[in-house]
Design a protein around this motif. Structure first.
Motif, PDB file in Angstrom:
ATOM      1  N   GLY A   4       8.863   3.087 -18.394  1.00 21.88           N
ATOM      2  CA  GLY A   4      10.117   2.975 -18.792  1.00 21.88           C
ATOM      3  C   GLY A   4      11.161   4.160 -18.637  1.00 21.88           C
ATOM      4  O   GLY A   4      12.447   4.133 -18.825  1.00 21.88           O
ATOM      5  N   VAL A   5      10.300   5.372 -18.099  1.00 23.98           N
ATOM      6  CA  VAL A   5      11.324   6.591 -17.844  1.00 23.98           C
ATOM      7  C   VAL A   5      11.391   6.766 -16.442  1.00 23.98           C
ATOM      8  O   VAL A   5      12.116   7.249 -15.827  1.00 23.98           O
ATOM      9  CB  VAL A   5      10.728   7.758 -18.728  1.00 23.98           C
ATOM     10  N   HIS A   6      10.070   6.636 -15.883  1.00 27.18           N
ATOM     11  CA  HIS A   6       9.660   6.799 -14.387  1.00 27.18           C
ATOM     12  C   HIS A   6       9.444   5.724 -13.787  1.00 27.18           C
ATOM     13  O   HIS A   6       8.318   5.284 -13.381  1.00 27.18           O
ATOM     14  CB  HIS A   6       8.878   7.833 -14.091  1.00 27.18           C
ATOM     15  N   ASP A   7      10.340   4.676 -13.518  1.00 23.60           N
ATOM     16  CA  ASP A   7      10.055   3.466 -12.996  1.00 23.60           C
ATOM     17  C   ASP A   7      10.723   3.144 -11.703  1.00 23.60           C
ATOM     18  O   ASP A   7      11.829   2.866 -11.252  1.00 23.60           O
ATOM     19  CB  ASP A   7      10.787   2.040 -13.795  1.00 23.60           C
ATOM     20  N   SER A   8       9.869   3.871 -10.652  1.00 21.45           N
ATOM     21  CA  SER A   8      10.474   3.890  -9.216  1.00 21.45           C
ATOM     22  C   SER A   8       9.277   3.824  -8.339  1.00 21.45           C
ATOM     23  O   SER A   8       8.272   4.308  -8.445  1.00 21.45           O
ATOM     24  CB  SER A   8      11.434   5.104  -9.012  1.00 21.45           C
ATOM     25  N   PHE A   9       9.465   3.663  -7.228  1.00 26.01           N
ATOM     26  CA  PHE A   9       8.400   3.599  -5.830  1.00 26.01           C
ATOM     27  C   PHE A   9       9.346   3.605  -4.720  1.00 26.01           C
ATOM     28  O   PHE A   9      10.346   3.226  -4.312  1.00 26.01           O
ATOM     29  CB  PHE A   9       7.654   2.351  -5.956  1.00 26.01           C
ATOM     30  N   ARG A  10       8.323   4.244  -3.632  1.00 25.91           N
ATOM     31  CA  ARG A  10       9.040   4.400  -2.224  1.00 25.91           C
ATOM     32  C   ARG A  10       8.447   3.620  -1.183  1.00 25.91           C
ATOM     33  O   ARG A  10       7.092   3.627  -1.254  1.00 25.91           O
ATOM     34  CB  ARG A  10       9.155   5.852  -1.992  1.00 25.91           C
ATOM     35  N   LEU A  11       9.209   3.053  -0.380  1.00 24.35           N
ATOM     36  CA  LEU A  11       8.445   2.143   0.676  1.00 24.35           C
ATOM     37  C   LEU A  11       8.874   2.674   2.118  1.00 24.35           C
ATOM     38  O   LEU A  11       9.965   3.360   2.124  1.00 24.35           O
ATOM     39  CB  LEU A  11       8.964   0.622   0.461  1.00 24.35           C
ATOM     40  N   THR A  12       7.904   2.475   3.090  1.00 22.76           N
ATOM     41  CA  THR A  12       8.105   3.037   4.312  1.00 22.76           C
ATOM     42  C   THR A  12       7.752   1.612   5.327  1.00 22.76           C
ATOM     43  O   THR A  12       7.184   0.536   4.769  1.00 22.76           O
ATOM     44  CB  THR A  12       7.410   4.179   4.944  1.00 22.76           C
ATOM     45  N   GLY A  13       8.030   1.768   6.584  1.00 20.07           N
ATOM     46  CA  GLY A  13       7.555   0.860   7.524  1.00 20.07           C
ATOM     47  C   GLY A  13       8.434  -0.203   7.838  1.00 20.07           C
ATOM     48  O   GLY A  13       9.793   0.379   8.112  1.00 20.07           O
ATOM     49  N   ALA A  14       8.291  -1.399   7.839  1.00 21.22           N
ATOM     50  CA  ALA A  14       9.570  -2.595   8.291  1.00 21.22           C
ATOM     51  C   ALA A  14      10.211  -2.851   7.341  1.00 21.22           C
ATOM     52  O   ALA A  14      10.261  -3.562   6.437  1.00 21.22           O
ATOM     53  CB  ALA A  14       8.608  -3.749   8.820  1.00 21.22           C
ATOM     54  N   LYS A  46       0.812  -1.273  -0.045  1.00 18.40           N
ATOM     55  CA  LYS A  46      -0.048   0.177   0.121  1.00 18.40           C
ATOM     56  C   LYS A  46       0.836   1.176  -0.041  1.00 18.40           C
ATOM     57  O   LYS A  46       0.513   2.400  -0.401  1.00 18.40           O
ATOM     58  CB  LYS A  46      -0.882  -0.111   1.177  1.00 18.40           C
ATOM     59  N   CYS A  47       1.938   1.077   0.379  1.00 16.28           N
ATOM     60  CA  CYS A  47       2.994   2.150   0.440  1.00 16.28           C
ATOM     61  C   CYS A  47       3.373   2.894  -0.883  1.00 16.28           C
ATOM     62  O   CYS A  47       3.553   3.883  -1.227  1.00 16.28           O
ATOM     63  CB  CYS A  47       4.280   1.889   1.128  1.00 16.28           C
ATOM     64  N   ALA A  48       3.524   2.094  -1.931  1.00 17.51           N
ATOM     65  CA  ALA A  48       3.883   2.405  -3.342  1.00 17.51           C
ATOM     66  C   ALA A  48       3.044   3.351  -3.582  1.00 17.51           C
ATOM     67  O   ALA A  48       3.322   4.554  -4.344  1.00 17.51           O
ATOM     68  CB  ALA A  48       3.777   1.173  -4.261  1.00 17.51           C
ATOM     69  N   PRO A  49       1.625   3.260  -3.899  1.00 12.37           N
ATOM     70  CA  PRO A  49       0.519   4.257  -4.430  1.00 12.37           C
ATOM     71  C   PRO A  49       0.410   5.543  -3.508  1.00 12.37           C
ATOM     72  O   PRO A  49       0.219   6.693  -3.682  1.00 12.37           O
ATOM     73  CB  PRO A  49      -0.733   3.403  -4.417  1.00 12.37           C
ATOM     74  N   GLN A  50       0.578   5.236  -1.941  1.00 11.24           N
ATOM     75  CA  GLN A  50       0.361   6.294  -1.073  1.00 11.24           C
ATOM     76  C   GLN A  50       1.529   7.104  -1.083  1.00 11.24           C
ATOM     77  O   GLN A  50       1.441   8.399  -1.305  1.00 11.24           O
ATOM     78  CB  GLN A  50       0.444   5.725   0.270  1.00 11.24           C
ATOM     79  N   GLU A  51       2.647   6.833  -1.351  1.00  4.56           N
ATOM     80  CA  GLU A  51       3.928   7.704  -1.432  1.00  4.56           C
ATOM     81  C   GLU A  51       3.832   8.704  -2.759  1.00  4.56           C
ATOM     82  O   GLU A  51       4.241   9.358  -2.934  1.00  4.56           O
ATOM     83  CB  GLU A  51       5.131   7.062  -1.294  1.00  4.56           C
TER      84      GLU A  51
END
Length: 366
Positions: free
Chosen positions: A111-121, A75-80
């Protein structure tokens, strides 16, 4: 002293983990684009705005009916991603009020913006990292992370996956550096001319690989769109771009670290790099040397290591002023590399003379 420091490592995922990483990046990109489209529609219809939390609640409701595939990822990927969008809009409106040119948020491309951010454990072992919903993924080198992990950003560069940990680190207050102060004049003939007469050459990787880059670009343009050969050609082209960037970054980090550790004060000109990039004849050369990145790295490294960064005013006449008698010339075209002072007769190298004047700028402030 508490600082934020990033640690970046290359991941070594297996096939199933690569698929899951791509799903996370795709979900984050979809949430960002969905949120941007909803904001545009809302403003056009009702002249109203919204925020990240409201959009996240709306997206959670749509998960149950329209976007059930989003349950496969954290759930962190879309939230962030929605928080990044909210921050982009705040920067845009802040720039409008301040009169700065900060672009309106744009849609992200696959292919240009392939990234995501995670938080938590998030746990980091010697040669592995444990991320939410992704499990344990091996690293290609041993980790050496210190401090409290705030978040982990996973990104894809061409055919490789990287993870960057944002950490809150407590470091001892740096002792002041007792080296000499130095004035640095950046340029295109030499990357940097120092007030002690030293000239540093830039690697200029873009100029070095330009011929090969043109050949690969021409080869890529001839491939049929949608074919496997075009995908292979795009991969070769992206790898070359990555190599060019890595060479420039390696040179920049080594130089800025050495300066911040050995010089008590570093004086640079406050150049309008963005404006100078509008010059069609010099834009490629200016982008290749990376003046903006040089200043950015010195800004935080001088704080880390106990030195001081001073910026001379943008229109400070460092090149036109004689460093011996202080006489200021009326004009100084870029074609003049050496000149004689009409007042005292001193002979000057344009870049070194400018660096000496920048060093004197620190004394004039004392």
């Amino acid at each position: 002293m508490i600082i934020n420091r990033a640690y970046r490592y290359e991941l070594k995922p297996n096939i199933s983990q690569r698929i899951l990483l791509a799903k996370h990046a795709g979900c984050a990109r979809f949430a960002y684009n969905w949120g941007l489209a909803r904001r545009i529609e809302l403003y056009q219809a009702e002249k109203k705005s919204t925020n990240a939390m409201a959009q996240h609640r709306a997206l959670n409701k749509l998960k149950q009916t329209d976007f059930s595939w989003m349950y496969e990822v954290s759930k962190c990927a879309p939230q962030e991603a929605l928080r990044d969008l909210d921050r982009a809009f705040k920067n845009f409106f802040t720039g409008l009020k301040a009169g700065e040119k900060i672009g309106f948020p744009k849609f992200k491309k696959k292919g240009v913006h392939d990234s995501f951010r995670l938080t938590g454990a998030i746990k980091v072992e010697e040669k592995a990292v444990q991320l939410p919903r992704l499990g344990i993924i091996r690293l290609k080198e041993e980790s050496a992370i210190g401090g409290r992990i705030l978040s982990a950003t996973v990104s894809r560069e061409v055919d490789r996956w990287f993870v960057s940990f944002s950490c809150e680190v407590a470091i001892p207050d740096p002792e002041p550096v007792f080296g000499d102060a130095v004035g640095i004049d950046v340029g295109l003939h030499h990357f940097a001319a120092m007030s002690d007469g030293t000239k540093i050459e830039a690697p200029k990787p873009l100029g070095k690989y330009l011929k090969r880059l043109k050949r690969l670009s021409k080869k890529h343009s001839r491939k049929q769109k949608g074919s496997n050969n075009r995908k292979k050609s795009a991969l070769d082209l992206a790898r070359l771009h990555r190599r060019i960037r890595n060479i420039r970054q390696d040179f920049m980090h080594k130089l800025t670290t050495e300066l911040a550790k050995t010089k008590s004060e570093i004086v640079l000109e406050d150049l309008n790099v963005r404006g100078m990039l509008q010059n069609d004849r010099l834009s490629r050369h200016i982008a290749d040397v990376g003046w903006g990145e040089f200043r950015r790295q010195l800004t935080y490294k001088t704080v880390w290591y106990g030195s001081v960064l001073t910026l001379a005013p943008r229109f400070y006449p460092s090149s036109k002023t004689c460093s011996c008698c202080g006489h200021v010339r009326d004009s100084m075209p870029l074609s003049i590399r050496e000149w004689d002072c009409s007042s005292c007769g001193a002979q000057h190298d344009r870049d070194v003379n400018a660096a000496v004047n920048l060093k004197k700028y620190t004394r004039s402030l004392a």
